[in-house]
Design a protein around this motif. Sequence first.
Motif, PDB file in Angstrom:
ATOM      1  N   LEU A 383       1.160  -0.750  -0.175  1.00 63.50           N
ATOM      2  CA  LEU A 383       0.138  -0.139   0.216  1.00 63.50           C
ATOM      3  C   LEU A 383       0.995   1.189   0.000  1.00 63.50           C
ATOM      4  O   LEU A 383       0.441   2.847  -0.744  1.00 63.50           O
ATOM      5  N   ARG A 384       2.052   1.332   1.173  1.00 64.97           N
ATOM      6  CA  ARG A 384       2.885   2.324   0.580  1.00 64.97           C
ATOM      7  C   ARG A 384       3.979   1.773   0.694  1.00 64.97           C
ATOM      8  O   ARG A 384       4.572   0.223   0.381  1.00 64.97           O
ATOM      9  N   PRO A 385       4.868   3.032   0.311  1.00 64.04           N
ATOM     10  CA  PRO A 385       6.333   1.907  -0.427  1.00 64.04           C
ATOM     11  C   PRO A 385       7.468   1.853   0.961  1.00 64.04           C
ATOM     12  O   PRO A 385       8.258   0.878   0.491  1.00 64.04           O
ATOM     13  N   ASP A 386       7.237   2.106   1.710  1.00 69.76           N
ATOM     14  CA  ASP A 386       7.722   1.150   3.389  1.00 69.76           C
ATOM     15  C   ASP A 386       6.540   0.522   3.757  1.00 69.76           C
ATOM     16  O   ASP A 386       6.379   1.289   5.064  1.00 69.76           O
ATOM     17  N   VAL A 387       6.996  -0.063   3.984  1.00 70.66           N
ATOM     18  CA  VAL A 387       6.314  -1.397   5.029  1.00 70.66           C
ATOM     19  C   VAL A 387       6.510  -1.590   5.593  1.00 70.66           C
ATOM     20  O   VAL A 387       7.558  -3.164   6.061  1.00 70.66           O
ATOM     21  N   ARG A 388       6.248  -1.847   7.595  1.00 73.11           N
ATOM     22  CA  ARG A 388       7.167  -1.818   8.631  1.00 73.11           C
ATOM     23  C   ARG A 388       5.576  -3.022   9.070  1.00 73.11           C
ATOM     24  O   ARG A 388       6.272  -3.570   9.330  1.00 73.11           O
ATOM     25  N   THR A 389       4.555  -2.871   8.879  1.00 78.11           N
ATOM     26  CA  THR A 389       3.735  -3.708   9.617  1.00 78.11           C
ATOM     27  C   THR A 389       2.951  -4.267   8.561  1.00 78.11           C
ATOM     28  O   THR A 389       2.306  -3.209   7.467  1.00 78.11           O
ATOM     29  N   TYR A 390       2.429  -5.208   8.340  1.00 75.64           N
ATOM     30  CA  TYR A 390       0.820  -5.875   7.733  1.00 75.64           C
ATOM     31  C   TYR A 390      -0.559  -4.077   7.115  1.00 75.64           C
ATOM     32  O   TYR A 390      -0.625  -5.036   6.944  1.00 75.64           O
ATOM     33  N   ARG A 391      -0.790  -3.401   7.866  1.00 73.53           N
ATOM     34  CA  ARG A 391      -1.173  -2.627   7.792  1.00 73.53           C
ATOM     35  C   ARG A 391      -0.972  -1.655   6.393  1.00 73.53           C
ATOM     36  O   ARG A 391      -1.632  -1.104   5.566  1.00 73.53           O
ATOM     37  N   ASP A 392       0.317  -1.523   6.353  1.00 75.89           N
ATOM     38  CA  ASP A 392       1.385  -1.117   5.237  1.00 75.89           C
ATOM     39  C   ASP A 392       1.181  -1.850   3.671  1.00 75.89           C
ATOM     40  O   ASP A 392       1.744  -2.145   2.443  1.00 75.89           O
ATOM     41  N   SER A 393       0.693  -3.126   4.023  1.00 73.95           N
ATOM     42  CA  SER A 393       0.257  -4.304   3.340  1.00 73.95           C
ATOM     43  C   SER A 393      -1.454  -4.425   2.838  1.00 73.95           C
ATOM     44  O   SER A 393      -1.828  -4.524   3.749  1.00 73.95           O
ATOM     45  N   ALA A 394      -1.664  -5.073   1.295  1.00 75.64           N
ATOM     46  CA  ALA A 394      -3.387  -5.239   1.150  1.00 75.64           C
ATOM     47  C   ALA A 394      -3.172  -6.892   0.915  1.00 75.64           C
ATOM     48  O   ALA A 394      -2.153  -7.315  -0.054  1.00 75.64           O
ATOM     49  N   LEU A 459     -19.325 -13.144 -10.587  1.00 74.57           N
ATOM     50  CA  LEU A 459     -17.739 -13.968  -9.711  1.00 74.57           C
ATOM     51  C   LEU A 459     -17.655 -12.545  -9.579  1.00 74.57           C
ATOM     52  O   LEU A 459     -17.167 -11.814 -10.266  1.00 74.57           O
ATOM     53  N   ASP A 460     -16.734 -12.474  -7.942  1.00 75.26           N
ATOM     54  CA  ASP A 460     -15.994 -11.222  -7.336  1.00 75.26           C
ATOM     55  C   ASP A 460     -14.736 -10.838  -7.493  1.00 75.26           C
ATOM     56  O   ASP A 460     -13.834 -12.124  -6.935  1.00 75.26           O
ATOM     57  N   VAL A 461     -13.515  -9.480  -7.565  1.00 73.92           N
ATOM     58  CA  VAL A 461     -12.278 -10.140  -7.715  1.00 73.92           C
ATOM     59  C   VAL A 461     -12.030  -8.431  -6.208  1.00 73.92           C
ATOM     60  O   VAL A 461     -13.058  -8.032  -6.606  1.00 73.92           O
ATOM     61  N   ILE A 462     -11.762  -9.230  -5.183  1.00 75.87           N
ATOM     62  CA  ILE A 462     -11.790  -8.065  -3.736  1.00 75.87           C
ATOM     63  C   ILE A 462     -10.181  -8.045  -3.644  1.00 75.87           C
ATOM     64  O   ILE A 462     -10.191  -8.799  -3.454  1.00 75.87           O
ATOM     65  N   PHE A 463     -10.887  -6.537  -3.325  1.00 77.82           N
ATOM     66  CA  PHE A 463      -9.323  -5.388  -2.728  1.00 77.82           C
ATOM     67  C   PHE A 463     -10.083  -5.000  -1.790  1.00 77.82           C
ATOM     68  O   PHE A 463     -10.603  -4.321  -0.783  1.00 77.82           O
ATOM     69  N   PRO A 464      -9.517  -6.174  -0.094  1.00 78.64           N
ATOM     70  CA  PRO A 464     -10.169  -5.714   0.885  1.00 78.64           C
ATOM     71  C   PRO A 464      -9.118  -3.546   1.385  1.00 78.64           C
ATOM     72  O   PRO A 464      -8.227  -3.777   1.074  1.00 78.64           O
ATOM     73  N   ALA A 465     -10.702  -3.329   2.186  1.00 77.69           N
ATOM     74  CA  ALA A 465      -9.905  -1.494   2.123  1.00 77.69           C
ATOM     75  C   ALA A 465      -9.554  -1.353   3.605  1.00 77.69           C
ATOM     76  O   ALA A 465      -9.913   0.087   4.009  1.00 77.69           O
ATOM     77  N   HIS A 466      -8.823  -2.414   4.422  1.00 76.94           N
ATOM     78  CA  HIS A 466      -9.439  -2.391   5.339  1.00 76.94           C
ATOM     79  C   HIS A 466      -7.765  -0.538   6.126  1.00 76.94           C
ATOM     80  O   HIS A 466      -8.439  -0.061   6.941  1.00 76.94           O
ATOM     81  N   TYR A 467      -6.925  -0.370   5.010  1.00 75.55           N
ATOM     82  CA  TYR A 467      -6.303   0.212   5.604  1.00 75.55           C
ATOM     83  C   TYR A 467      -5.684   0.615   3.967  1.00 75.55           C
ATOM     84  O   TYR A 467      -4.393   1.826   3.912  1.00 75.55           O
ATOM     85  N   GLY A 468      -6.915   0.801   2.947  1.00 74.47           N
ATOM     86  CA  GLY A 468      -6.564   1.469   1.864  1.00 74.47           C
ATOM     87  C   GLY A 468      -6.853   1.392   0.339  1.00 74.47           C
ATOM     88  O   GLY A 468      -7.302  -0.008   0.503  1.00 74.47           O
ATOM     89  N   ARG A 469      -7.789   2.399  -0.113  1.00 71.37           N
ATOM     90  CA  ARG A 469      -8.561   1.914  -1.084  1.00 71.37           C
ATOM     91  C   ARG A 469      -7.285   2.096  -2.056  1.00 71.37           C
ATOM     92  O   ARG A 469      -7.156   2.633  -2.167  1.00 71.37           O
ATOM     93  N   ILE A 470      -8.981   1.288  -3.302  1.00 70.01           N
ATOM     94  CA  ILE A 470      -7.976   2.116  -5.083  1.00 70.01           C
ATOM     95  C   ILE A 470      -8.274   3.105  -5.041  1.00 70.01           C
ATOM     96  O   ILE A 470      -9.383   3.496  -4.281  1.00 70.01           O
ATOM     97  N   ARG A 471      -7.355   3.525  -5.354  1.00 72.41           N
ATOM     98  CA  ARG A 471      -7.446   5.337  -5.961  1.00 72.41           C
ATOM     99  C   ARG A 471      -7.273   5.461  -7.536  1.00 72.41           C
ATOM    100  O   ARG A 471      -8.626   6.716  -6.935  1.00 72.41           O
ATOM    101  N   ARG A 472      -7.522   4.587  -8.180  1.00 72.98           N
ATOM    102  CA  ARG A 472      -7.930   5.055  -9.057  1.00 72.98           C
ATOM    103  C   ARG A 472      -8.678   4.108 -10.159  1.00 72.98           C
ATOM    104  O   ARG A 472      -8.185   2.532  -9.867  1.00 72.98           O
TER     105      ARG A 472
END
Length: 688
Positions: A383-394, A459-472
């Motif tokens: 989700l972010r360039p610097d991943v420190r924890t699982y909240r920085d990714s999805a 059929l759904d392609v699913i993006f969890p959005a707990h800590y970051g959403r689709i931008r565009r």
Amino acid sequence: MKLYHSDEVARRRALFQKLARGRIGEVVNPDGSGKIPQFNPPWREVFWIAPALYCGGKTDIALANRMIGRYFSAPRAWSNEVPKMSDGRDFNIFLSTSCATLLREFAPLATPEAREILEFHTRLVFRTYAGAAQPDLKFHGCNDNMPMMATKGLLLGGEFLNDEAAQRHGLWNLNEFRRLLSRSAWASEFNSSTYSASTLCSLAKIGELSQSEEVRALARDCEARIWAEILLHFHPGTRRSAGPNCRSYAVDWAGHPHSLQVQLWMLFGAELSGYDIPADLFGAEPDPLQVVHFGGNYMQNIAEFCEFTSADYHVPEELVPLLRECAYPARTRGRSESMMRYDGMAGEYHTENYMEQEFSLGTVDTPLCGGEQTAQLYATYKLRPDVRTYRDSASIFYRFFTSPVDLDRIGHSVDGNSHSEENSFHQGWSYVLQKRNTAILLNIPALSGAPLTAPVLKLDVIFPAHYGRIRRSVLGAGPVREGAAGDSAEVVPVSVEAGEVFVHVWPLIPTSEPRRAAVRFHSGKRYECLELVNYEGEPREFSREELKLMQNGFVFTIDAKSHWESLEAFHAFHSEARILDYTISNRRFVRFHRPGVQFEICYSPSPFGVQTCAVDGRTVERPVIESTRFDVTRLPFTTGEVAPDLPFFPWGDSMKMHNYPDQPWQIGSRGLPQEAPYAACRTFPGSK
């Protein structure tokens, strides 16, 4: 730099146990009775949390004994595990095998009342009917965590109570698992954040506590193989377990803290694992977005993790760097064995995982059972360039739905006092093929419920959005929009920007029934979905033959944003594809071609069979095990001669199964040296 320090492991274990003891008063009364059902007989949580109490002070030990000592006197209650009305005397694979381990580790601390319960359940473990020695608790391509718990109980309990038959059975079980790993890359219940953790814990307990040097050595070799399975699928770039995996729940699909993540934290700490477990489970202010298993009941999770953190694990030192290091791009492939898929047929799994710094993509061609819990296609990304924890990714995954399902829906724990996200199950039958960062998934609705009355088939392609959403996002030839937005009546390709990656989806929807849109986005509070729709409208009954033709699917590509000038350029390149997709004689023929990748599949969804499975015009090679991340020939059981099985048949003249009493069985030849082949044939009672 050394990444694994035994003194730090001991410190983190002691911290977890201390924190758990500090919370026990929330769910247990001073007399040992539970304040909620989960900490009363016949539930397993009392035995899970016992190691933390037995490792505490006199007051903690006394409480553990009171909790366990109630199991014969408490009234009958509902058990989710059996499942039926039960009492503290009924065999339970989780509870009873935990008793065998507790007896081995803490017998000197147990009161006579507690010891009576521990010994009683340990003896239940030895039974070949309604016990851990029953035939449906062997390694047979399904639910490996259970036969491994059985093996632990038979060996450790058998040694403690001097039951030689139980010990022989346990050693035979362990050798059966060794033989599975001699012909496979992974356990059958592979790479599961829920169940691989249980298998690892049982192996570690055997490898540390058995009195037999032979047993300890064999268990540690098996444990090494499961650690290789787990760490080869750990993506350092996102600090997450990558795909595919055999069995998942909501917490695992989202990639939030669960059993395996607790083990990784205890062994390697928060920085390497990406999970700060004390903060995640014991923090003063719980994270409202964090998915918590067991309907949000933290103490149920903590109890289970007390058992997992009590084990002394044996991680091969040469595998530890896989947590931090990866020479990208990386590829890992392997096979394992499946007892049941789709209509019930046996088969093989073929897994593949591809990693780059910003993302991972993992697939397995076929699922366990109908794929209800199997992550056949699973991606992780930054989700972010610097991943420190699982909240920085999805993560990204999929579901087929035959009924309206709100992925944001909240469920409650058994006691009703807690809540978290409910698990949703895949309701389709999928087949998957992968080349590097691109995969093709073909799908029909699950036929197990046919005929089926359904208001929606999608059929759904699913993006969890707990800590970051689709931008565009962009659909077809339309404009780029902010967020996940738009729909199309036509089947068109879709691209999104999410975190540090671009994702492209080419829908494969040959079946067009009445629907409001063929392709559309849906955004919820916690999840965003790209919906690929076959049908929506009034509830309609579909026959089995209609459902077989209700075909769906997609080609999925993920790539780092840094590789592309823009989202528009990425979308334009990946949308230029040629697609052939038709069905005749119950066989779906699909060819997908664009620069850099060709997929060709011919398969029959039911009865399932694959005629053509090709990438770039060549039949796909299916290695037993290979990885660019590690020399797998250094792992136990991957080379050399395979020792034969031990002549052993523990079930005598009956293979009747307690949990499946109507399941047919037949004994032809028991493989015993003193018995001529087919000299003792038996068939289950009532067979024709």
